[in-house]
Design a protein around this motif. Structure first.
Motif, PDB file in Angstrom:
ATOM      1  N   THR A  94      -7.531  -3.690  -5.486  1.00 19.13           N
ATOM      2  CA  THR A  94      -8.130  -2.367  -5.419  1.00 19.13           C
ATOM      3  C   THR A  94      -8.133  -1.727  -6.801  1.00 19.13           C
ATOM      4  O   THR A  94      -7.998  -0.520  -6.943  1.00 19.13           O
ATOM      5  CB  THR A  94      -7.372  -1.453  -4.428  1.00 19.13           C
ATOM      6  N   SER A 119       0.832  -1.208   0.000  1.00 15.53           N
ATOM      7  CA  SER A 119       0.000   0.000   0.000  1.00 15.53           C
ATOM      8  C   SER A 119       0.867   1.259   0.000  1.00 15.53           C
ATOM      9  O   SER A 119       0.563   2.241  -0.672  1.00 15.53           O
ATOM     10  CB  SER A 119      -0.913   0.025   1.223  1.00 15.53           C
ATOM     11  N   LEU A 159      -6.402   1.126   2.062  1.00 16.26           N
ATOM     12  CA  LEU A 159      -6.109   0.142   1.027  1.00 16.26           C
ATOM     13  C   LEU A 159      -5.950  -1.240   1.616  1.00 16.26           C
ATOM     14  O   LEU A 159      -6.481  -2.203   1.108  1.00 16.26           O
ATOM     15  CB  LEU A 159      -4.810   0.511   0.295  1.00 16.26           C
TER      16      LEU A 159
END
Lengths: 205, 205
Positions: A78, A13, B197
């Motif tokens: 994502t 991330s 995330l």
DNA sequence: TAGATTGTTAATCGATTAACAATC
DNA sequence: TAGATTGTTAATCGATTAACAATC
């Protein structure tokens, strides 16, 4: 493919955040060394994290930013948009609404809510501030999975309860206070001062 | 006593944050189990972290919050006040200035600066917004070690340079952009979307 | 005493790092 | 080719966890 460990997911991330910013600054390519400078993660660790999923880099050159972003998004699942409800239209709420911080990662703020009659009805960007009583309907209609709490500490627990009641399962708590929620709800607390505390420790020692 | 590892220092800081909030909620005592629920750190790990510095707990009862706060502050060397300059008096700057998030941990905002003539001279709490040109003098007079950047990404690098020039060695960057600084300067970037995330990853899998 | 929770051990697993051949 | 940087190995260190005696 196994589930990622918490550590790997967290680091990926962070890479994504830096890659997104580096792209904005006009870079096309980045080395593990450069990524390391911005993330404070060891360059070997970065190469190791990435090579577990494929050979994304080019020796002597580094990683192509666009393709690495796409790869990491796929790994973190994502790639799609996710919808957010922002609760609180005060200074903090407005700051969040106007920043790219969520949008950069595929989080779209689709609703802004407040309790104050002064706020309800005002425009924030392209959204109109709605009253908190409309929460349930907004969550359902917009497929909202994340709620961001940008409210004073005194109001946070009650609003968290309402978010959970409305079906939200991930809460991002900017209020600073501690929240008690059902076990299937995840609360993330943002605490910039905490980072400062240990930055200071390493500065002082 | 050796320098703490990065991991231990980071965790102690998080315990401190939760303890401070728990205290505000009227609790006097807390168990490693409860601390674990709020920090997402394993309870055994918490007891282990703490027992490395002394026997702070009481078996069958837990930890006294006041005394544990004092102990951790001593370990992290943050018992004293530290002075902060806040750069940016927009929505985000005002939100930071009015929250307890820094004050709770001994960070005092002693100066707020902006470039806009509209902002300079306005009052924020008990402080008056000063023009950025006064930065050097303010840093020197107030013994400021930390600079918080709450400005748009386009302006962040230039203001970071000015902070460093004025003698600040720890920068907290809320702007989202990447900063290039001298090697002896520490930059911390706050990135709430990054936490989201990976929260989402564990939610989706 | 009974219940709860710490402090600590031991065993395992993941993170970290240096080093370097492979290769762009 | 020469320089740079990846991908990968191997060795070490710290984090994690279960378990449980000590003790409040």
């Amino acid at each position: 493919m196994d589930r990622l460990t918490l550590g790997v997911a967290a680091r990926l991330s962070r890479y994504l955040q830096v890659l997104t910013q580096a792209k904005k600054m006009g870079k096309d390519t980045i080395s593990s060394q450069e990524l390391s400078e911005y993330t404070h993660v060891n360059p070997t660790q970065i190469r190791r994290d990435l090579s577990g999923f494929g050979k994304f880099g080019k020796r002597g050159v580094g990683y192509n930013i666009d393709s690495l972003v796409a790869q990491i998004r796929k790994i973190l699942r994502t790639s799609d948009q996710h919808n957010i409800a922002l609760v609180g239209a005060g200074n903090l709420g407005l700051a969040i609404a106007s920043s790219d911080i969520f949008a950069d990662h595929g989080f779209r703020i689709v609703a802004i809510l407040d309790v104050s009659p002064k706020k309800v009805g005002t425009k924030v960007g392209s959204l109109v501030v709605r009253h908190i009583s409309e929460l349930n309907k907004l969550v359902e209609d917009n497929d909202i999975v994340v709620g961001v709490l940008a409210v004073p500490p005194e109001a946070s627990q009650e609003l968290a309860d309402q978010l959970v009641e409305a079906g939200v399962r991930i809460i991002f708590n900017y209020s600073g206070s501690l929240l008690t929620v059902a076990p299937d709800v995840t609360v993330h607390a943002s605490s910039p001062a905490v980072d400062l505390l240990y930055a200071l420790y390493f500065y002082l020692t």
